[in-house]
Motif scaffolding. Structure first.
Motif, PDB file in Angstrom:
ATOM      1  N   VAL A 242       1.098  -0.847   0.191  1.00 28.36           N
ATOM      2  CA  VAL A 242      -0.164   0.335   0.049  1.00 28.36           C
ATOM      3  C   VAL A 242       0.589   0.754  -0.220  1.00 28.36           C
ATOM      4  O   VAL A 242       1.981   1.309  -0.077  1.00 28.36           O
ATOM      5  CB  VAL A 242      -0.970   0.028   1.365  1.00 28.36           C
ATOM      6  N   THR A 243       0.469   2.544  -0.558  1.00 33.27           N
ATOM      7  CA  THR A 243       1.115   3.965   0.054  1.00 33.27           C
ATOM      8  C   THR A 243       0.619   4.300   1.203  1.00 33.27           C
ATOM      9  O   THR A 243       0.946   5.386   1.045  1.00 33.27           O
ATOM     10  CB  THR A 243       0.080   4.506  -1.408  1.00 33.27           C
ATOM     11  N   ASP A 244      -0.720   3.664   1.367  1.00 35.79           N
ATOM     12  CA  ASP A 244      -1.243   4.927   2.661  1.00 35.79           C
ATOM     13  C   ASP A 244      -1.779   3.981   3.503  1.00 35.79           C
ATOM     14  O   ASP A 244      -1.949   2.587   3.868  1.00 35.79           O
ATOM     15  CB  ASP A 244      -2.717   5.787   1.937  1.00 35.79           C
ATOM     16  N   THR A 246      -2.994   3.265   6.616  1.00 31.77           N
ATOM     17  CA  THR A 246      -3.948   3.424   6.499  1.00 31.77           C
ATOM     18  C   THR A 246      -5.075   2.742   6.659  1.00 31.77           C
ATOM     19  O   THR A 246      -6.193   1.918   6.898  1.00 31.77           O
ATOM     20  CB  THR A 246      -5.226   4.544   6.645  1.00 31.77           C
ATOM     21  N   VAL A 247      -5.059   2.431   4.960  1.00 29.83           N
ATOM     22  CA  VAL A 247      -5.603   1.015   4.399  1.00 29.83           C
ATOM     23  C   VAL A 247      -5.234  -0.727   5.653  1.00 29.83           C
ATOM     24  O   VAL A 247      -6.294  -0.775   5.158  1.00 29.83           O
ATOM     25  CB  VAL A 247      -5.075   0.564   2.635  1.00 29.83           C
TER      26      VAL A 247
END
Length: 337
Positions: A242-244, A246-247
């Protein structure tokens, strides 16, 4: 010099050997010189080096990412092995604490062993030696590694522990005969190195392969023999980058608050490992144990922006084990989506 002498003395004193052709890669790291010295001191024939990866180079020009687990990272080694018709391929990561292995099959192609497959082969070797020498102790692996090692420990009458992920946990097991992680980390000489060590593991693998060769067998034959004895353990992994971040947090929260009661149509028992247990400290991981013995562990990576899902299926035959694993992977991909 003490380390080199100790490692070079790890050969099985009860085995006859046949000289085999070995190719070795340091993957632009520090292992090349040490491997040459260790093999020379042990009396085994020195491996042929993958010359394009022999010298330390922090730019790692021949690989996309210097980790032998990554797709394509073994290409240079396998090409060298094919050109030299080598029997065995040994590859360390740049700091030489991990080991990847491939062997030549009867059709001339090469098969790379998974971390769990090599863990089973090494675990059997080190347990058999310890049993023969009258030693006591335990075998250990991380919770995301194959539990087949427990079958080996039981066969030889040794203790078995599964620890949290990370060799700092595996190496803390007292009187460790052998420990490993599925991410290519192996401890074969706990008395000398209480950590994963790709150099000592490389010598042991070469020793095993050389002893098998004199009987006309390969590491693949040994793996099949062990699976027939202990069961066909199939393991796999789903990795979501992921790049975020929070995912990942949201996925873990969703699974914690509403865990699936069934996976792949089979009832599943849920365990939130964040609560800890009598045998394990608390950790950010979720474990699902299916009624048919399959297991799933979901956890955030400790080193990369990834959510990792570790899968295991067991059967008394290989095709059924692989089928059960494929069904489990498909079901977990759907759940994680």
């Amino acid at each position: 010099m003490g380390y080199l002498q100790s490692v070079s003395g790890l050969l099985n004193k009860h085995s006859a050997r046949k000289d085999i052709k070995i190719v070795y890669s340091a993957m632009h790291g520090v292992g090349a010189g040490f491997i040459q010295e260790i093999f020379n001191l042990s009396g085994l024939a020195e491996p042929a080096q993958v010359l394009s990866q022999q010298q330390p180079d922090g730019k790692f020009p021949t690989v996309v990412f210097p980790n032998p687990e990554e797709p394509g990272a073994m290409d240079e080694s396998l090409a060298t092995a094919k050109a030299q018709q080598a029997d065995l391929v040994l590859v360390n990561d740049p700091d030489a604490d991990r080991l990847a292995v491939a062997f030549k099959k009867t059709d001339g192609s090469y098969q790379q062993l998974t971390g769990d497959q090599l863990g089973l082969i090494l675990g059997e070797e080190m347990a058999a030696r310890a049993s023969r020498e009258g030693r006591t102790g335990s075998l250990a692996c991380s919770i995301v590694s194959s539990s087949a090692l427990g079958k080996v420990a039981n066969h030889y009458g040794f203790g078995f522990e599964q620890t949290l992920t990370g060799f700092k946990w595996v190496s803390r097991v007292p009187n460790l005969i052998f420990g490993y992680e599925e991410a290519l980390g192996y401890c074969v000489d706990w008395g000398q190195v209480r950590d994963k060590d790709g150099l000592s593991a490389a010598l042991i693998v070469a020793d095993i392969a050389s002893a098998l060769a004199i009987q006309g067998y390969t590491l693949g034959d040994q793996l099949e023999k062990l699976m027939q004895r202990y069961g066909y353990f199939s393991t796999g992994q789903i990795s979501i980058r992921v790049t975020d971040l929070t995912v990942i947090a949201n996925l873990m929260k969703k699974l914690r608050s509403n865990p699936p009661a069934q996976i792949a149509g089979v009832n599943a028992v849920f365990e939130d490992m964040n609560q800890g247990s009598g045998s394990l400290p608390a950790t950010d991981a979720l474990r699902f144990t299916l009624e048919d013995g399959r297991t799933v562990i979901v956890r955030p990576s400790g080193t990369e922006p990834k959510l990792k899902c570790y899968l295991q299926a067991v059967s008394d035959n290989e095709s059924e084990s692989k089928k059960l694993l494929a069904e489990l992977e498909a079901a977990m991909r759907q759940i994680l989506n």
